[in-house]
Write an enzyme that holds these catalytic residues in place. Structure first.
Site, PDB file in Angstrom:
ATOM      1  N   PHE A 129       0.841  -1.198   0.000  1.00  0.00           N
ATOM      2  CA  PHE A 129       0.000   0.000   0.000  1.00  0.00           C
ATOM      3  C   PHE A 129       0.878   1.250   0.000  1.00  0.00           C
ATOM      4  O   PHE A 129       1.834   1.339   0.778  1.00  0.00           O
ATOM      5  CB  PHE A 129      -0.886  -0.014   1.253  1.00  0.00           C
ATOM      6  CG  PHE A 129      -1.812   1.154   1.378  1.00  0.00           C
ATOM      7  CD1 PHE A 129      -2.989   1.212   0.662  1.00  0.00           C
ATOM      8  CD2 PHE A 129      -1.506   2.206   2.236  1.00  0.00           C
ATOM      9  CE1 PHE A 129      -3.857   2.284   0.783  1.00  0.00           C
ATOM     10  CE2 PHE A 129      -2.359   3.287   2.369  1.00  0.00           C
ATOM     11  CZ  PHE A 129      -3.540   3.319   1.630  1.00  0.00           C
ATOM     12  N   ASN A 165      -3.239   1.412  10.644  1.00  0.00           N
ATOM     13  CA  ASN A 165      -4.035   1.763   9.467  1.00  0.00           C
ATOM     14  C   ASN A 165      -4.430   0.454   8.802  1.00  0.00           C
ATOM     15  O   ASN A 165      -3.817   0.026   7.827  1.00  0.00           O
ATOM     16  CB  ASN A 165      -3.232   2.640   8.503  1.00  0.00           C
ATOM     17  CG  ASN A 165      -4.041   3.030   7.267  1.00  0.00           C
ATOM     18  OD1 ASN A 165      -5.256   2.900   7.244  1.00  0.00           O
ATOM     19  ND2 ASN A 165      -3.366   3.480   6.234  1.00  0.00           N
ATOM     20  N   PRO A 166      -5.466  -0.207   9.330  1.00  0.00           N
ATOM     21  CA  PRO A 166      -5.828  -1.537   8.841  1.00  0.00           C
ATOM     22  C   PRO A 166      -6.688  -1.438   7.581  1.00  0.00           C
ATOM     23  O   PRO A 166      -7.149  -0.348   7.212  1.00  0.00           O
ATOM     24  CB  PRO A 166      -6.652  -2.089  10.007  1.00  0.00           C
ATOM     25  CG  PRO A 166      -7.344  -0.871  10.552  1.00  0.00           C
ATOM     26  CD  PRO A 166      -6.341   0.259  10.410  1.00  0.00           C
TER      27      PRO A 166
END
Length: 284
Positions: free
Chosen positions: A88, A187-188
């Site tokens: 990400f 920050n899942p």
């Protein structure tokens, strides 16, 4: 004006027509990467040194491939991180979450605070905290093997020996630290199943495992973070969890008083949208 600057102007127009949000900046970043100079030095590139690979990068960006995949770098707070397919790309919104966490750590009367970053991805959160909080020990957790590889590279480059990477799932990580952690941050994945991100850079290039949460509302990983934070934190320790802008209320409710949470707050990013929830554990 040099030949390169002329080409950057043409590339800017192409990127703007393709809907790229920051066409001039992106054209300059690609040019700087290809020619091995800073953006402020682009005017120094001789016409004879122009590299046609610039237009290959522009074409990739025109197709909405993330700029960070083209240059191989993402900038996050004071860091330049290696990123690419399989991890990400860290976003500016998360910088606000990290800023809050750093402020809390600096306020603590703890000489060497212990921090856990659940689902570290590229390592952006963990490394920023280690860089900006003197004597903090940071444990970064990442179960995905591709993301783990990127985090390992960045930790080797920036970790200063104070970021420890663990190939574990955030739901049951680090039992050896139960009750000893000063701050948990995460920050899942939280996008609900079936939702489609608007930006092609996210939708088509970020790994789905980092985007889409489990459960009908996408918040099962946030619930797992809550349980893990409750287990890891010492009394008075803090947690911060990022979420989508429309999820402020449901995430707030996950951190219930019945489970020992105090001072639960929904907090906003720089655009004044709900972005993360914070809470303190186990003290009146």
């Amino acid at each position: 004006m040099t030949f390169l600057l002329d080409e950057i102007a043409l590339a800017t127009a192409r990127l703007a027509e393709a809907g790229v949000p920051s066409p001039r900046t992106d054209a300059e970043e690609i040019a700087a990467c290809v020619h091995g100079v800073r953006r402020s030095e682009l005017h120094t590139v001789k016409d004879s040194d122009f590299d046609a690979l610039f237009w290959e990068g522009v074409a990739r960006r025109e197709s909405r491939e993330p700029l960070q995949h083209i240059t191989g770098r993402a900038y996050f707070r004071y860091l330049s991180l290696e990123v690419g397919p399989g991890v990400f790309v860290p976003r500016p919104e998360t910088e606000v979450v990290v800023g809050w966490a750093i402020d809390r750590l600096r306020e603590m009367d703890v000489a060497s605070p212990v921090v856990v970053d659940l689902g570290t991805g590229s390592g952006a959160i963990a490394l920023s905290i280690a860089q900006e909080v003197a004597l903090a020990t940071v444990h970064a957790v990442e179960v995905d093997p591709d993301a783990y590889g990127w985090a390992k590279r960045n930790i080797i480059e920036h970790g200063q020996g104070r970021v420890h990477l663990h190939p574990e799932d955030l739901a049951d990580a680090l039992s050896e630290l139960d009750g000893q952690v000063d701050l948990v941050v995460s920050n899942p994945p939280y996008i609900p199943p079936g939702a489609i991100p608007r930006d092609p850079e996210v939708r088509d290039y970020d790994p789905h495992r980092a985007l889409y949460g489990s459960g009908s509302d996408g918040l099962d990983e946030v619930r797992a973070v809550e349980r893990t934070a409750r287990r890891l934190l010492r009394p008075g320790g803090f947690v911060a969890v990022e979420h989508a802008d429309q999820q402020g209320t449901p995430v707030y409710l996950i951190f219930s008083e019945e489970n020992g949470w105090r001072d639960v707050r929904s907090r906003q990013d720089l655009t004044r949208r709900d972005r993360f929830v914070t809470a303190r554990f186990g003290q009146e």
